[in-house]
Write a protein that holds these residues in place. Structure first.
Motif, PDB file in Angstrom:
ATOM      1  N   LEU A   5       0.815  -1.209   0.000  1.00 25.61           N
ATOM      2  CA  LEU A   5       0.000   0.000   0.000  1.00 25.61           C
ATOM      3  C   LEU A   5       0.849   1.260   0.000  1.00 25.61           C
ATOM      4  O   LEU A   5       0.425   2.309  -0.493  1.00 25.61           O
ATOM      5  CB  LEU A   5      -0.933  -0.005   1.221  1.00 25.61           C
ATOM      6  N   THR A   6       2.062   1.154   0.557  1.00 21.52           N
ATOM      7  CA  THR A   6       2.935   2.329   0.596  1.00 21.52           C
ATOM      8  C   THR A   6       3.452   2.713  -0.786  1.00 21.52           C
ATOM      9  O   THR A   6       3.931   3.830  -0.981  1.00 21.52           O
ATOM     10  CB  THR A   6       4.136   2.081   1.527  1.00 21.52           C
ATOM     11  N   VAL A   7       3.373   1.799  -1.748  1.00 16.63           N
ATOM     12  CA  VAL A   7       3.871   2.092  -3.104  1.00 16.63           C
ATOM     13  C   VAL A   7       2.744   1.968  -4.137  1.00 16.63           C
ATOM     14  O   VAL A   7       3.006   1.787  -5.318  1.00 16.63           O
ATOM     15  CB  VAL A   7       5.045   1.168  -3.474  1.00 16.63           C
ATOM     16  N   THR A   8       1.491   2.070  -3.680  1.00 14.97           N
ATOM     17  CA  THR A   8       0.354   1.905  -4.585  1.00 14.97           C
ATOM     18  C   THR A   8       0.379   2.900  -5.731  1.00 14.97           C
ATOM     19  O   THR A   8       0.181   2.545  -6.902  1.00 14.97           O
ATOM     20  CB  THR A   8      -0.970   2.049  -3.813  1.00 14.97           C
ATOM     21  N   LEU A 110      12.885   6.428 -16.763  1.00 16.16           N
ATOM     22  CA  LEU A 110      11.666   6.114 -16.014  1.00 16.16           C
ATOM     23  C   LEU A 110      11.833   4.831 -15.214  1.00 16.16           C
ATOM     24  O   LEU A 110      11.372   4.741 -14.072  1.00 16.16           O
ATOM     25  CB  LEU A 110      10.486   6.011 -16.979  1.00 16.16           C
ATOM     26  N   TYR A 111      12.481   3.821 -15.800  1.00 15.52           N
ATOM     27  CA  TYR A 111      12.766   2.610 -15.030  1.00 15.52           C
ATOM     28  C   TYR A 111      13.655   2.921 -13.827  1.00 15.52           C
ATOM     29  O   TYR A 111      13.475   2.369 -12.735  1.00 15.52           O
ATOM     30  CB  TYR A 111      13.474   1.564 -15.901  1.00 15.52           C
ATOM     31  N   THR A 112      14.639   3.809 -14.035  1.00 15.60           N
ATOM     32  CA  THR A 112      15.536   4.174 -12.943  1.00 15.60           C
ATOM     33  C   THR A 112      14.767   4.832 -11.806  1.00 15.60           C
ATOM     34  O   THR A 112      14.974   4.520 -10.622  1.00 15.60           O
ATOM     35  CB  THR A 112      16.635   5.130 -13.457  1.00 15.60           C
ATOM     36  N   VAL A 113      13.863   5.749 -12.144  1.00 17.00           N
ATOM     37  CA  VAL A 113      13.038   6.417 -11.130  1.00 17.00           C
ATOM     38  C   VAL A 113      12.196   5.398 -10.381  1.00 17.00           C
ATOM     39  O   VAL A 113      12.167   5.361  -9.138  1.00 17.00           O
ATOM     40  CB  VAL A 113      12.130   7.479 -11.785  1.00 17.00           C
ATOM     41  N   ILE A 114      11.498   4.541 -11.114  1.00 19.27           N
ATOM     42  CA  ILE A 114      10.576   3.585 -10.499  1.00 19.27           C
ATOM     43  C   ILE A 114      11.322   2.616  -9.593  1.00 19.27           C
ATOM     44  O   ILE A 114      10.945   2.407  -8.432  1.00 19.27           O
ATOM     45  CB  ILE A 114       9.807   2.814 -11.592  1.00 19.27           C
ATOM     46  N   GLU A 115      12.393   2.024 -10.105  1.00 17.53           N
ATOM     47  CA  GLU A 115      13.065   0.978  -9.341  1.00 17.53           C
ATOM     48  C   GLU A 115      13.818   1.523  -8.145  1.00 17.53           C
ATOM     49  O   GLU A 115      13.857   0.883  -7.086  1.00 17.53           O
ATOM     50  CB  GLU A 115      13.978   0.176 -10.267  1.00 17.53           C
ATOM     51  N   SER A 116      14.423   2.700  -8.273  1.00 17.06           N
ATOM     52  CA  SER A 116      15.104   3.276  -7.114  1.00 17.06           C
ATOM     53  C   SER A 116      14.084   3.691  -6.048  1.00 17.06           C
ATOM     54  O   SER A 116      14.343   3.575  -4.841  1.00 17.06           O
ATOM     55  CB  SER A 116      15.956   4.479  -7.539  1.00 17.06           C
ATOM     56  N   TRP A 117      12.907   4.144  -6.468  1.00 15.97           N
ATOM     57  CA  TRP A 117      11.845   4.518  -5.522  1.00 15.97           C
ATOM     58  C   TRP A 117      11.328   3.278  -4.805  1.00 15.97           C
ATOM     59  O   TRP A 117      11.161   3.280  -3.573  1.00 15.97           O
ATOM     60  CB  TRP A 117      10.712   5.199  -6.285  1.00 15.97           C
ATOM     61  N   LEU A 118      11.067   2.213  -5.555  1.00 18.92           N
ATOM     62  CA  LEU A 118      10.625   0.961  -4.917  1.00 18.92           C
ATOM     63  C   LEU A 118      11.686   0.436  -3.962  1.00 18.92           C
ATOM     64  O   LEU A 118      11.376  -0.056  -2.877  1.00 18.92           O
ATOM     65  CB  LEU A 118      10.324  -0.089  -5.986  1.00 18.92           C
ATOM     66  N   ASN A 119      12.942   0.546  -4.371  1.00 14.58           N
ATOM     67  CA  ASN A 119      14.029   0.057  -3.534  1.00 14.58           C
ATOM     68  C   ASN A 119      14.092   0.800  -2.207  1.00 14.58           C
ATOM     69  O   ASN A 119      14.366   0.217  -1.159  1.00 14.58           O
ATOM     70  CB  ASN A 119      15.351   0.191  -4.286  1.00 14.58           C
ATOM     71  N   SER A 120      13.799   2.091  -2.233  1.00 10.35           N
ATOM     72  CA  SER A 120      13.846   2.889  -1.002  1.00 10.35           C
ATOM     73  C   SER A 120      12.720   2.514  -0.041  1.00 10.35           C
ATOM     74  O   SER A 120      12.836   2.725   1.172  1.00 10.35           O
ATOM     75  CB  SER A 120      13.760   4.382  -1.337  1.00 10.35           C
ATOM     76  N   GLN A 121      11.605   1.981  -0.570  1.00 10.33           N
ATOM     77  CA  GLN A 121      10.471   1.596   0.260  1.00 10.33           C
ATOM     78  C   GLN A 121      10.561   0.153   0.747  1.00 10.33           C
ATOM     79  O   GLN A 121       9.803  -0.255   1.621  1.00 10.33           O
ATOM     80  CB  GLN A 121       9.170   1.768  -0.527  1.00 10.33           C
ATOM     81  N   THR A 123      11.990  -3.261   2.486  1.00  8.91           N
ATOM     82  CA  THR A 123      12.804  -3.775   3.580  1.00  8.91           C
ATOM     83  C   THR A 123      13.313  -5.150   3.168  1.00  8.91           C
ATOM     84  O   THR A 123      12.812  -5.739   2.204  1.00  8.91           O
ATOM     85  CB  THR A 123      11.974  -3.898   4.864  1.00  8.91           C
ATOM     86  N   PRO A 124      14.308  -5.704   3.883  1.00 10.72           N
ATOM     87  CA  PRO A 124      14.755  -7.043   3.525  1.00 10.72           C
ATOM     88  C   PRO A 124      13.626  -8.069   3.517  1.00 10.72           C
ATOM     89  O   PRO A 124      13.622  -9.001   2.715  1.00 10.72           O
ATOM     90  CB  PRO A 124      15.787  -7.357   4.621  1.00 10.72           C
ATOM     91  N   GLU A 125      12.629  -7.889   4.406  1.00  8.63           N
ATOM     92  CA  GLU A 125      11.521  -8.842   4.481  1.00  8.63           C
ATOM     93  C   GLU A 125      10.511  -8.656   3.345  1.00  8.63           C
ATOM     94  O   GLU A 125       9.877  -9.611   2.902  1.00  8.63           O
ATOM     95  CB  GLU A 125      10.794  -8.705   5.824  1.00  8.63           C
ATOM     96  N   SER A 126      10.360  -7.417   2.853  1.00 11.85           N
ATOM     97  CA  SER A 126       9.340  -7.139   1.840  1.00 11.85           C
ATOM     98  C   SER A 126       9.888  -7.046   0.426  1.00 11.85           C
ATOM     99  O   SER A 126       9.130  -6.949  -0.528  1.00 11.85           O
ATOM    100  CB  SER A 126       8.628  -5.818   2.167  1.00 11.85           C
ATOM    101  N   ARG A 127      11.190  -7.099   0.282  1.00  8.55           N
ATOM    102  CA  ARG A 127      11.815  -6.871  -1.014  1.00  8.55           C
ATOM    103  C   ARG A 127      11.320  -7.851  -2.071  1.00  8.55           C
ATOM    104  O   ARG A 127      11.012  -7.485  -3.204  1.00  8.55           O
ATOM    105  CB  ARG A 127      13.338  -6.954  -0.879  1.00  8.55           C
ATOM    106  N   GLY A 128      11.236  -9.128  -1.702  1.00  9.80           N
ATOM    107  CA  GLY A 128      10.793 -10.140  -2.655  1.00  9.80           C
ATOM    108  C   GLY A 128       9.358  -9.920  -3.109  1.00  9.80           C
ATOM    109  O   GLY A 128       9.041 -10.053  -4.290  1.00  9.80           O
ATOM    110  N   ARG A 129       8.469  -9.553  -2.170  1.00 16.41           N
ATOM    111  CA  ARG A 129       7.067  -9.328  -2.527  1.00 16.41           C
ATOM    112  C   ARG A 129       6.921  -8.113  -3.443  1.00 16.41           C
ATOM    113  O   ARG A 129       6.148  -8.126  -4.399  1.00 16.41           O
ATOM    114  CB  ARG A 129       6.241  -9.122  -1.256  1.00 16.41           C
TER     115      ARG A 129
END
Length: 426
Positions: A5-8, A110-121, A123-129
């Protein structure tokens, strides 16, 4: 669910963006063919697009650092919209080279923006999901874009207008978000030599993915047009390949967790060679689309398996650098191959595209088989659990390290350097 939900808003923007991107990626070669451009020029324009993609990977982080993620996303989307509208109005091929270069720069950024933003949100536990959800959205959106080609004639402005409409809509969720954007992207050093030193198999797989899968995105629609009566037949051709890659990526990835990934890459090469030949043989047959589906299943997962192979032997501090090298090597292959393959199609006929794919896959399969003679520096049990990555039309994952903290077990970089001096294949 709470993490997602934090990255919806970002995921919604990604879906809208990639519907438009998937549409234009197939539409542009078809429009170029309709206007009378030769296969060589179409291949040249595809090479220009991937050169732009490479340039974007190197330059866009500097721009994002200056203006931030949200404004960077809006500016890059605007550049892509203007480029597509200009491509619709012009049929002068030198202009197409410049405009397709700009679309490559924009989508890479645009891929760089999206993926770096997702990466910042993440955690090690949520990264795979998060990575799995992002990959699923990527594949579904790209697939949806194929069916939108049929909203109007290829020679009309309707498909272009629809593609730019989705791109414009992609700005809204990100532009309206109240969440803070992440810190500016750090530039990443690109070292193909380090990738080759860590894993010759991952190096070969990344290059093969660009040569074959990248060329499929560039020239596949032109091939399909040569043997199709309606635009819907071209849609089914592209969708069958994308669907094959999407549906079998996870099963193939899970298999690669249980056996040596180099063997999986070699088997995919053999499968790619056989299915490429089968596609060329089956033109006009009832089982034609089934062969296209299997071709996608064999070829499109090669990028993800190569990325996982590289991750297996990357020190934690090296992953982004090595993952970015995998992505750029893939783009280099995709920039090189369309030029000679487009000319070959013009001289020997459209079916030469898939015969060439078969030959390339066989050569790479032989190289990968040679690597199997040497033991790896890690065991199968030590391999990083597989996470899906996107196809060559929308590569995923160099910003998102699929490993959580518990998975970051490869030896430190200095130890890997010592092992690299031995006769072991990584």
């Amino acid at each position: 669910m709470k993490v997602l939900l934090t990255v919806t808003s970002l995921l919604l923007s990604t879906a809208l963006l990639l519907v438009g991107h998937g549409l234009q990626l197939t539409l542009l070669p078809l429009r170029a063919s309709f206007t009378g451009m030769s296969e060589f020029i179409i291949g040249l324009s595809a090479s220009s697009y991937f050169l732009g993609f490479i340039a974007g990977c190197l330059l866009i982080p500097l721009i994002i650092r200056r203006v931030g993620h949200i404004r960077g996303f809006a500016v890059l989307t605007a550049i892509m919209i203007c480029s597509l509208l200009s491509l619709e109005m012009l049929d002068y091929w030198p202009a197409w080279l410049v405009l397709r270069f700009l679309t490559g720069v924009a989508i890479s950024g645009l891929y760089t923006v999206i993926e770096s933003w997702l990466n910042s949100q993440a955690t090690p536990e949520s990264r795979g999901r998060i990575l799995s959800t992002y990959t699923f959205i990527t594949l579904v959106a790209m697939l949806a874009g194929q069916f939108l080609i049929n909203v109007g004639p290829v020679d009309s402005s309707v498909p272009f207008s629809l593609a730019t409409l989705f791109l414009a809509l992609a700005i809204l969720p990100v532009g309206m978000t109240r969440r803070m954007a992440p810190q500016p992207v750090e530039t990443t050093q690109i070292r193909f030599t380090l990738l080759y030193k860590r894993s010759r198999s991952a190096f070969a797989g990344a290059l093969l993915s660009g040569l074959v899968a990248g060329s499929f995105w560039s020239l596949g629609a032109v091939f399909a047009k040569s043997y199709s009566v309606t635009a819907m037949e071209i849609t089914w051709f592209m969708s069958a390949a994308i669907g094959g890659g999407a549906l079998l990526q996870y099963p193939i990835g899970m298999l690669s967790d249980k056996i040596d990934r180099r063997l999986v890459l070699a088997l995919l090469c053999i499968g790619g060679a056989l299915t490429s030949a089968a596609v060329a043989w089956s033109i006009g047959q009832a089982w034609y689309l089934a062969m296209v589906f299997l071709f996608g299943a064999m070829v499109l997962p090669i990028y993800a398996i190569s990325l996982a192979t590289a991750a297996d032997v990357s020190a934690p501090e090296e992953f982004v650098e090595i993952g970015t090298s995998v992505l750029l090597l893939n783009a280099v292959g995709a920039a090189i191959a369309p030029l000679p393959l487009g000319q070959l199609m013009a001289v020997a006929g459209a079916s030469a595209l898939f015969w060439s794919f078969a030959a390339i896959c066989l050569l790479m399969g032989f190289f990968l088989a040679l690597q199997m003679r040497h033991p790896r520096t890690i065991s199968v049990e030590q391999q990083t659990p597989f996470e899906a990555a996107g196809n060559d039309g929308a590569p995923v994952g160099f910003e998102l390290d699929p490993r959580g903290n518990d998975d970051l077990e490869p030896a430190p970089a200095e130890d890997l350097d010592e092992l690299a001096d031995t006769n072991r294949e990584r």
